[in-house]
Write a protein that holds these residues in place. Structure first.
Motif, PDB file in Angstrom:
ATOM      1  N   ILE A  90      43.499  48.385  48.193  1.00  0.00           N
ATOM      2  CA  ILE A  90      43.955  47.168  47.709  1.00  0.00           C
ATOM      3  C   ILE A  90      42.693  46.557  47.012  1.00  0.00           C
ATOM      4  CG2 ILE A  90      44.739  44.812  47.783  1.00  0.00           C
ATOM      5  CD1 ILE A  90      46.706  46.017  50.043  1.00  0.00           C
ATOM      6  N   ALA A  91      41.441  46.521  47.459  1.00  0.00           N
ATOM      7  CA  ALA A  91      40.357  45.869  46.970  1.00  0.00           C
ATOM      8  C   ALA A  91      39.805  46.591  45.809  1.00  0.00           C
ATOM      9  CB  ALA A  91      39.067  45.905  48.149  1.00  0.00           C
ATOM     10  N   ALA A  92      40.009  47.985  45.756  1.00  0.00           N
ATOM     11  CA  ALA A  92      39.801  48.739  44.379  1.00  0.00           C
ATOM     12  C   ALA A  92      40.669  48.234  43.427  1.00  0.00           C
ATOM     13  CB  ALA A  92      39.901  50.147  44.605  1.00  0.00           C
ATOM     14  N   ALA A  93      42.248  48.324  43.629  1.00  0.00           N
ATOM     15  CA  ALA A  93      43.183  47.625  42.825  1.00  0.00           C
ATOM     16  C   ALA A  93      42.955  46.197  42.439  1.00  0.00           C
ATOM     17  CB  ALA A  93      44.415  47.710  43.385  1.00  0.00           C
ATOM     18  N   MET A  94      42.092  45.622  43.290  1.00  0.00           N
ATOM     19  CA  MET A  94      41.872  44.203  42.641  1.00  0.00           C
ATOM     20  C   MET A  94      40.861  44.274  41.738  1.00  0.00           C
ATOM     21  SD  MET A  94      42.040  42.177  46.478  1.00  0.00           S
ATOM     22  CE  MET A  94      40.904  40.911  45.854  1.00  0.00           C
ATOM     23  N   ASN A  95      39.859  45.053  41.698  1.00  0.00           N
ATOM     24  CA  ASN A  95      38.944  45.185  40.845  1.00  0.00           C
ATOM     25  C   ASN A  95      39.574  45.493  39.267  1.00  0.00           C
ATOM     26  OD1 ASN A  95      36.930  44.548  42.576  1.00  0.00           O
ATOM     27  ND2 ASN A  95      36.522  46.739  42.903  1.00  0.00           N
ATOM     28  N   ARG A  96      40.414  46.374  39.235  1.00  0.00           N
ATOM     29  CA  ARG A  96      41.296  46.616  37.940  1.00  0.00           C
ATOM     30  C   ARG A  96      41.706  45.330  37.402  1.00  0.00           C
ATOM     31  NH1 ARG A  96      42.154  51.270  41.081  1.00  0.00           N
ATOM     32  NH2 ARG A  96      44.494  51.011  41.205  1.00  0.00           N
ATOM     33  N   TYR A  97      42.641  44.810  38.350  1.00  0.00           N
ATOM     34  CA  TYR A  97      43.298  43.471  38.048  1.00  0.00           C
ATOM     35  C   TYR A  97      42.787  42.398  37.567  1.00  0.00           C
ATOM     36  CZ  TYR A  97      48.111  45.454  38.950  1.00  0.00           C
ATOM     37  OH  TYR A  97      49.313  46.460  39.049  1.00  0.00           O
ATOM     38  N   GLN A  98      41.411  42.263  38.074  1.00  0.00           N
ATOM     39  CA  GLN A  98      40.542  41.291  37.556  1.00  0.00           C
ATOM     40  C   GLN A  98      40.118  41.513  36.327  1.00  0.00           C
ATOM     41  OE1 GLN A  98      37.678  41.561  40.734  1.00  0.00           O
ATOM     42  NE2 GLN A  98      38.474  40.018  41.998  1.00  0.00           N
ATOM     43  N   LEU A  99      39.941  42.486  35.950  1.00  0.00           N
ATOM     44  CA  LEU A  99      39.527  43.057  34.491  1.00  0.00           C
ATOM     45  C   LEU A  99      40.558  42.735  33.490  1.00  0.00           C
ATOM     46  CD1 LEU A  99      37.310  44.463  32.658  1.00  0.00           C
ATOM     47  CD2 LEU A  99      38.212  46.717  33.257  1.00  0.00           C
ATOM     48  N   ILE A 100      41.673  43.189  34.043  1.00  0.00           N
ATOM     49  CA  ILE A 100      42.914  42.834  33.265  1.00  0.00           C
ATOM     50  C   ILE A 100      43.261  41.318  33.012  1.00  0.00           C
ATOM     51  CG2 ILE A 100      45.633  42.970  32.995  1.00  0.00           C
ATOM     52  CD1 ILE A 100      45.172  45.539  34.519  1.00  0.00           C
ATOM     53  N   VAL A 101      42.800  40.470  34.096  1.00  0.00           N
ATOM     54  CA  VAL A 101      42.986  39.104  33.827  1.00  0.00           C
ATOM     55  C   VAL A 101      41.808  38.746  32.729  1.00  0.00           C
ATOM     56  CG1 VAL A 101      42.785  36.973  35.209  1.00  0.00           C
ATOM     57  CG2 VAL A 101      44.112  38.990  35.986  1.00  0.00           C
ATOM     58  N   GLN A 102      40.541  39.218  33.281  1.00  0.00           N
ATOM     59  CA  GLN A 102      39.463  38.534  32.152  1.00  0.00           C
ATOM     60  C   GLN A 102      39.885  38.984  30.740  1.00  0.00           C
ATOM     61  OE1 GLN A 102      36.239  40.713  33.888  1.00  0.00           O
ATOM     62  NE2 GLN A 102      36.122  39.424  35.799  1.00  0.00           N
ATOM     63  N   GLN A 103      40.496  40.044  30.485  1.00  0.00           N
ATOM     64  CA  GLN A 103      41.002  40.377  29.069  1.00  0.00           C
ATOM     65  C   GLN A 103      42.175  39.550  28.472  1.00  0.00           C
ATOM     66  OE1 GLN A 103      41.696  44.632  29.307  1.00  0.00           O
ATOM     67  NE2 GLN A 103      39.492  45.139  29.645  1.00  0.00           N
ATOM     68  N   GLY A 104      42.653  38.470  29.432  1.00  0.00           N
ATOM     69  CA  GLY A 104      43.767  37.700  28.948  1.00  0.00           C
ATOM     70  C   GLY A 104      44.974  38.080  29.422  1.00  0.00           C
ATOM     71  N   GLY A 105      45.107  38.987  30.252  1.00  0.00           N
ATOM     72  CA  GLY A 105      46.320  39.612  31.015  1.00  0.00           C
ATOM     73  C   GLY A 105      47.033  40.589  30.174  1.00  0.00           C
ATOM     74  N   TRP A 106      48.318  41.047  30.513  1.00  0.00           N
ATOM     75  CA  TRP A 106      48.857  41.968  29.742  1.00  0.00           C
ATOM     76  C   TRP A 106      49.861  41.610  28.979  1.00  0.00           C
ATOM     77  CZ3 TRP A 106      49.299  43.910  35.472  1.00  0.00           C
ATOM     78  CH2 TRP A 106      50.150  43.133  36.205  1.00  0.00           C
TER      79      TRP A 106
END
Length: 426
Positions: free
Chosen positions: A78-94
């Motif tokens: 989950i922690a690894a997934a959080m890193n990826r999702y944080q990047l998506i959020v930083q890019q403005g979401g999907w």
């Protein structure tokens, strides 16, 4: 079928269908999410995937790890997934997919397919090379089914209202869901036993775990929002074959009395008999159904095809009067939202689970003997020679070693993802 050349002259070959490639395709965020600029470039290049819609998708199955949900490593995944999702959020979401309009499926063309492609690329369900055309081809179909499976939806490949609602949950909300469940899973990461059973309530799923691996998974039906399945740790100690069902007082009040007002033959139709606490049998006419008088008596349903517990009941210690059991209502297992019970847990393929419980503690039992006892219709109680740990848990987001991230509705609003204290419709 080969993928033919697009206008840029690039010849795209179909990916191999090995398990490794399939896992890679299914893994959310297996690479960096598609940046907005990259998406625009893909659209400008007009990458085309010539498609005759003949790729079979009937055999798409959910990517499941052999590791249990309560594995000590799950929180790290989950922690690894959080890193990826944080990047998506930083890019403005999907982004979002437009609501309304007809449901979309393979073979259709619609401007909303462009939005769908972008959304699926951003979450890693669709490869970037698929491009952003408005055609709902077999690659979009397969990607949407993977998305549906990861979110506990029926994997029909149709972009209907429920799927659009799940697609439009913002990335920052999903990130918060991962954060909440990482804390939850870290608190449950201790040794659970060599053999144990785990019920994940939001997923309505059961895992039978042996020596650190999932021996079998079972679809479940769990408690309604107003009759919740309790979260607890206990031990399974007994099985009842061809059981009687004693109707709990809460069900007498909420269900049985109203049904008797509608149809006085309800008890007879369902083989339910009434007893006082001296074990004297009563007729239904002796009770005033316009009051709560019925709650003062014991209502017992005889064993048989219509028995609410089905062919077997699995007992574990608890103060809530709940248990795991079979059911005659097998069609409920095919629904996406399986929250229909009054707190007990109904088990699909219950004979497989029962056989495993018995074989792991009482070796003189096997599947043939289980089937035989059920076939006779005779009552038989079997105490396990060694009790099996049981965990009724509440996990709404988790990830596995292959990078696949799963989400489920926060059906009991225990995540409070929007901070409102109200039921979150995720």
């Amino acid at each position: 079928m080969n993928l033919l050349s697009g206008p840029d002259g690039l010849k795209l070959q179909r990916k191999s269908k090995t398990r490794r490639d399939f896992l890679r395709l299914c893994a959310i965020g297996c690479g960096l999410p598609l940046l907005a600029g990259t998406a625009a470039q893909a659209q400008n290049q007009q990458v085309e995937w010539v498609d005759n819609f003949d790729i079979a998708t009937d055999n798409i199955t959910e990517v499941k790890s052999s590791a249990p949900t309560l594995s000590p490593e799950t929180a790290d995944y989950i922690a690894a997934a959080m890193n990826r999702y944080q990047l998506i959020v930083q890019q403005g979401g999907w982004g979002t997919v437009s609501q309304g309009g007809k449901a979309l499926r393979i073979g259709m063309k619609d401007p909303r397919v462009v939005e769908l492609r972008h959304r699926l690329i951003m979450s890693g369900d669709l490869e970037q090379q698929a491009g952003l055309s408005d055609t709902f081809d077999s690659y979009v179909d397969a990607a949407l089914r993977r998305f549906q499976l990861r979110h506990g939806l029926i994997p029909d490949g149709v972009m209907g209202e429920g799927t659009v609602a799940a697609l439009n949950i913002p990335a920052h909300v999903r990130l918060r869901q991962l954060e909440t469940n990482m804390i939850r899973l870290r608190s449950m990461s201790g040794f659970k036993g060599d053999r144990y059973v785990m019920v994940n309530i939001p997923a309505a799923e059961i895992e039978a775990v042996e020596n650190g691996y999932v021996r079998s998974r079972h679809t479940a039906v769990v408690g309604k929002i107003d009759r919740q399945t309790p979260i607890l740790n206990s031990k399974i100690y007994e099985l009842n074959f061809n059981p009687y069902w004693t109707v709990p007082k809460s069900i007498i009040r909420k269900d049985l009395i109203p049904k008797m007002k509608e149809d006085p033959e309800y008890l007879a139709k369902n083989n339910i008999r009434i007893f006082d606490w001296s074990n004297n049998e009563l007729n239904w006419q002796q009770i005033d159904w316009n009051t709560d008088e019925a709650t003062q008596y014991r209502f017992t349903q005889d064993p048989g095809a219509e028995n609410s517990l089905g062919s077997v009941r699995i007992n574990f210690h608890n103060k809530h009067q709940v248990y795991l059991h079979d059911t005659p209502s097998k069609t409920l297992f095919g629904e996406a939202n399986r929250f229909h019970s009054s707190g007990c847990v109904r088990v699909q393929n219950v004979r497989e689970l029962v056989t495993w419980l018995l074989q792991s503690t009482t070796p003189d039992w096997n599947r043939s003997r289980v089937d035989g006892v059920i076939r006779t219709g005779d009552r038989e109680d079997v105490k396990l020679k060694r009790s099996i740990p049981l965990y009724l848990t509440y996990v709404t987001a988790w990830a596995n070693a292959d990078g696949v991230v799963h989400f489920r509705d926060d059906i009991y609003n225990r995540d409070d993802l929007y901070g409102t204290g109200e039921q979150a419709r995720l």
